[in-house]
Design a protein around this motif. Structure first.
Motif, short mmCIF file in Angstrom:
data_model
loop_
_atom_site.label_atom_id
_atom_site.label_comp_id
_atom_site.label_asym_id
_atom_site.label_seq_id
_atom_site.Cartn_x
_atom_site.Cartn_y
_atom_site.Cartn_z
N GLN A 5 24.88 38.45 49.66
CA GLN A 5 23.63 37.64 50.48
C GLN A 5 23.63 37.77 51.92
OE1 GLN A 5 22.48 34.44 47.83
NE2 GLN A 5 20.69 35.51 47.28
N GLN A 6 23.16 38.81 52.39
CA GLN A 6 23.51 38.50 53.95
C GLN A 6 22.74 37.51 54.70
OE1 GLN A 6 22.54 42.93 54.93
NE2 GLN A 6 24.84 42.94 55.14
N SER A 7 23.35 36.48 55.28
CA SER A 7 22.65 35.44 55.70
C SER A 7 22.15 35.66 56.97
CB SER A 7 23.56 34.30 55.97
OG SER A 7 24.83 34.41 56.86
N LEU A 8 22.40 36.69 57.73
CA LEU A 8 21.81 37.08 59.13
C LEU A 8 20.86 38.22 59.11
CD1 LEU A 8 24.81 35.75 61.43
CD2 LEU A 8 22.60 34.58 61.01
N ARG A 9 20.37 38.82 57.96
CA ARG A 9 19.60 39.73 57.94
C ARG A 9 18.39 39.57 58.70
NH1 ARG A 9 19.15 44.69 55.29
NH2 ARG A 9 21.09 44.10 54.23
N GLY A 10 17.92 40.35 59.67
CA GLY A 10 16.84 40.28 60.34
C GLY A 10 16.98 39.65 61.81
N ARG A 11 18.24 39.12 61.87
CA ARG A 11 18.52 38.43 63.06
C ARG A 11 19.09 39.29 64.20
NH1 ARG A 11 18.70 32.94 60.85
NH2 ARG A 11 16.82 33.09 59.53
N THR A 12 19.18 38.97 65.40
CA THR A 12 19.95 39.71 66.65
C THR A 12 20.76 38.59 67.04
OG1 THR A 12 17.81 41.05 66.85
CG2 THR A 12 19.55 40.96 68.74
N ALA A 13 22.19 39.13 67.21
CA ALA A 13 23.11 38.37 67.70
C ALA A 13 23.75 39.03 69.02
CB ALA A 13 24.29 38.08 66.63
N LEU A 14 23.93 38.29 70.21
CA LEU A 14 24.50 38.56 71.30
C LEU A 14 26.05 37.83 71.27
CD1 LEU A 14 24.84 39.88 74.20
CD2 LEU A 14 23.70 37.89 75.20
N VAL A 15 27.07 38.65 71.29
CA VAL A 15 28.27 38.00 71.42
C VAL A 15 29.05 38.51 72.75
CG1 VAL A 15 30.70 38.11 70.25
CG2 VAL A 15 28.40 38.37 68.86
N THR A 16 29.37 37.35 73.63
CA THR A 16 29.96 37.83 74.69
C THR A 16 31.30 38.23 74.59
OG1 THR A 16 30.28 35.83 75.74
CG2 THR A 16 28.02 36.65 76.32
N GLY A 17 31.88 38.93 75.41
CA GLY A 17 33.52 39.40 75.32
C GLY A 17 33.86 39.84 73.98
N THR A 26 34.07 38.65 65.70
CA THR A 26 32.97 37.99 65.64
C THR A 26 31.82 38.88 65.36
OG1 THR A 26 33.64 35.90 66.69
CG2 THR A 26 31.34 36.39 66.54
N ALA A 27 32.08 40.08 66.17
CA ALA A 27 30.64 40.98 66.05
C ALA A 27 30.68 41.49 64.88
CB ALA A 27 31.01 41.85 67.32
N ILE A 28 32.03 41.99 64.43
CA ILE A 28 31.99 42.62 63.16
C ILE A 28 31.53 41.64 62.13
CG2 ILE A 28 33.87 43.46 61.52
CD1 ILE A 28 35.40 44.63 64.09
N GLN A 29 31.85 40.41 61.79
CA GLN A 29 31.62 39.49 60.77
C GLN A 29 30.04 39.19 60.75
OE1 GLN A 29 34.05 36.23 59.92
NE2 GLN A 29 35.88 37.37 60.45
N LEU A 30 29.51 39.29 62.15
CA LEU A 30 28.30 38.84 62.17
C LEU A 30 27.32 40.18 61.71
CD1 LEU A 30 27.79 37.19 65.65
CD2 LEU A 30 27.73 36.11 63.44
N ALA A 31 27.81 41.34 61.97
CA ALA A 31 27.13 42.62 61.40
C ALA A 31 27.35 42.60 59.78
CB ALA A 31 27.99 43.87 62.12
N ARG A 32 28.50 42.24 59.51
CA ARG A 32 28.69 42.10 57.98
C ARG A 32 27.49 41.30 57.26
NH1 ARG A 32 34.74 41.44 57.90
NH2 ARG A 32 35.47 43.68 57.88
N GLU A 33 27.19 40.06 58.17
CA GLU A 33 26.28 39.28 57.51
C GLU A 33 24.72 39.77 57.61
OE1 GLU A 33 26.51 36.57 55.66
OE2 GLU A 33 28.31 37.07 55.47
N GLY A 34 24.62 40.86 58.17
CA GLY A 34 23.29 41.64 58.21
C GLY A 34 22.91 41.54 59.80
N ALA A 35 23.47 40.81 60.70
CA ALA A 35 22.78 40.86 62.03
C ALA A 35 22.88 42.14 62.93
CB ALA A 35 23.55 39.74 62.94
N GLU A 36 21.81 42.35 63.67
CA GLU A 36 21.88 43.26 64.67
C GLU A 36 22.76 42.78 65.91
OE1 GLU A 36 17.98 44.98 66.06
OE2 GLU A 36 19.03 45.61 67.78
N VAL A 37 23.70 43.38 66.01
CA VAL A 37 24.72 42.84 67.12
C VAL A 37 24.69 43.51 68.39
CG1 VAL A 37 27.17 42.48 67.53
CG2 VAL A 37 26.25 42.09 65.34
N ILE A 38 24.64 42.70 69.62
CA ILE A 38 24.62 43.11 70.75
C ILE A 38 26.39 42.81 71.37
CG2 ILE A 38 24.02 43.20 73.38
CD1 ILE A 38 21.08 42.22 71.78
N VAL A 39 27.07 43.95 71.43
CA VAL A 39 28.29 43.87 71.76
C VAL A 39 28.43 43.75 73.27
CG1 VAL A 39 30.52 45.14 71.89
CG2 VAL A 39 29.24 44.95 69.68
N HIS A 40 29.15 42.54 74.02
CA HIS A 40 29.11 42.71 75.32
C HIS A 40 30.36 42.71 75.69
CE1 HIS A 40 30.27 40.05 78.91
NE2 HIS A 40 29.36 40.98 79.33
#
Ligand SMILES: NC(=O)c1ccc[n+]([C@@H]2O[C@H](COP(=O)([O-])OP(=O)(O)OC[C@H]3O[C@@H](n4cnc5c(N)ncnc54)[C@H](OP(=O)(O)O)[C@@H]3O)[C@@H](O)[C@H]2O)c1
Length: 244
Positions: A5-17, A26-40
């Motif tokens: 059950q992806q807890s961040l499906r439909g959410r966008t996450a910006l991870v600096t560094g 963190t970017a990889i784990q947030l993506a596993r939780e369904g987030a669209e990730v912005i890698v910075h």
């Protein structure tokens, strides 16, 4: 492997560094939780490697390069990121050594990258989260914000500032649904100085340093609805080093 059950499906996450270390994990784990990730980050080739890793197996992702020591670049990053639901202020630099050896330029660089960048990203993005009625901000502090370590005065000062700002931002934004928390890692095996990390790890209750993924788990928890009633907190992820 994605969670059932992806807890961040439909959410966008910006991870600096997010081009290395804790941010990458963190970017990889947030993506596993369904987030669209912005890698910075600054290093485009390492950024694209993280993007490829996520895009291949986990979901939507893009890379934005920006040098956060430059305020105009901070503004550009915020503009290009657009509306985000999760902001992880992870990018940072460290310097350890005798207080008398730190020059003014390096002192300023520490505060510019570790404090000013987070401040102006929150200033740009948190009001938009509040206007939408929710969001989660996670600041990556450090255990050296809470304990004295010789040689860490300036770096510890940047991280203590981040913890203080976390509490004030919670007071400012949480009444409008934006949770703001910090994680304070102990020593973590990343790119820098393995001997120092190893030695510090030996001083923790668990007798070892952490893997980046162990810190990313805590950040992901704080970013997700699983921590819905937590705001204004600085969560120690330090093997018990600050507990005794
Ligand atoms: N490792 C530890 O023991 C430890 C312990 C406590 C807290 N922390 C904190 O955890 C965070 C991540 O550390 P880490 O160990 O994972 O470090 P790392 O592997 O060196 O990664 C640092 C990241 O920050 C980015 N960055 C640094 N300065 C930047 C700037 N001016 N503009 C844009 N990006 C910048 C780097 O981007 P590029 O490489 O692409 O330039 C990189 O992606 C830092 O805030 C650090 O202070 C680390």
């Amino acid at each position: 492997m994605t969670s059932a059950q992806q807890s961040l499906r439909g959410r966008t996450a910006l991870v600096t560094g997010a081009t290395s270390g804790i941010g990458r994990a963190t970017a990889i784990q947030l993506a596993r939780e369904g987030a669209e990730v912005i890698v910075h980050g600054r290093d485009a080739s390492r950024g694209e490697q993280v993007v490829a890793e996520i895009a291949g197996a986990l979901g939507k992702v893009r890379f934005i390069a920006a040098d956060l020591s430059d305020p105009t670049e901070i503004r550009r990053l915020a503009d290009e990121a657009g509306e985000v639901d999760v902001l992880v202020n992870n990018a940072g630099i460290s310097w350890f050594g005798p207080t008398a050896d730190l020059d003014v330029a390096t002192y300023d660089a520490l505060f510019d990258s570790n404090v000013r960048a987070a401040y102006f990203l929150v200033a740009a993005l948190a009001p938009k989260m509040a206007a939408k009625g929710g969001g989660s901000i996670v600041n990556v502090a450090s255990m050296v914000a809470a304990i004295g370590i010789a040689g860490a005065a300036a770096y510890g000062g940047t991280k203590a500032t981040l913890a203080a700002m976390t509490r004030s931002w919670a007071a400012e934004f949480s009444p409008r649904g934006v949770r703001v928390n910090a994680v304070a890692p102990g020593p973590v095996y990343t790119a820098a100085d393995p001997a120092r990390i190893e030695a510090l790890g030996a001083t923790t209750l668990l007798g070892r340093a952490a893997q980046a993924e162990e810190i990313a788990q805590v950040i992901t928890f704080l970013a997700s609805p699983a921590s819905a009633y937590i705001t204004g907190a600085t969560v120690a992820a330090d093997g018990g080093r600050t507990a005794v």
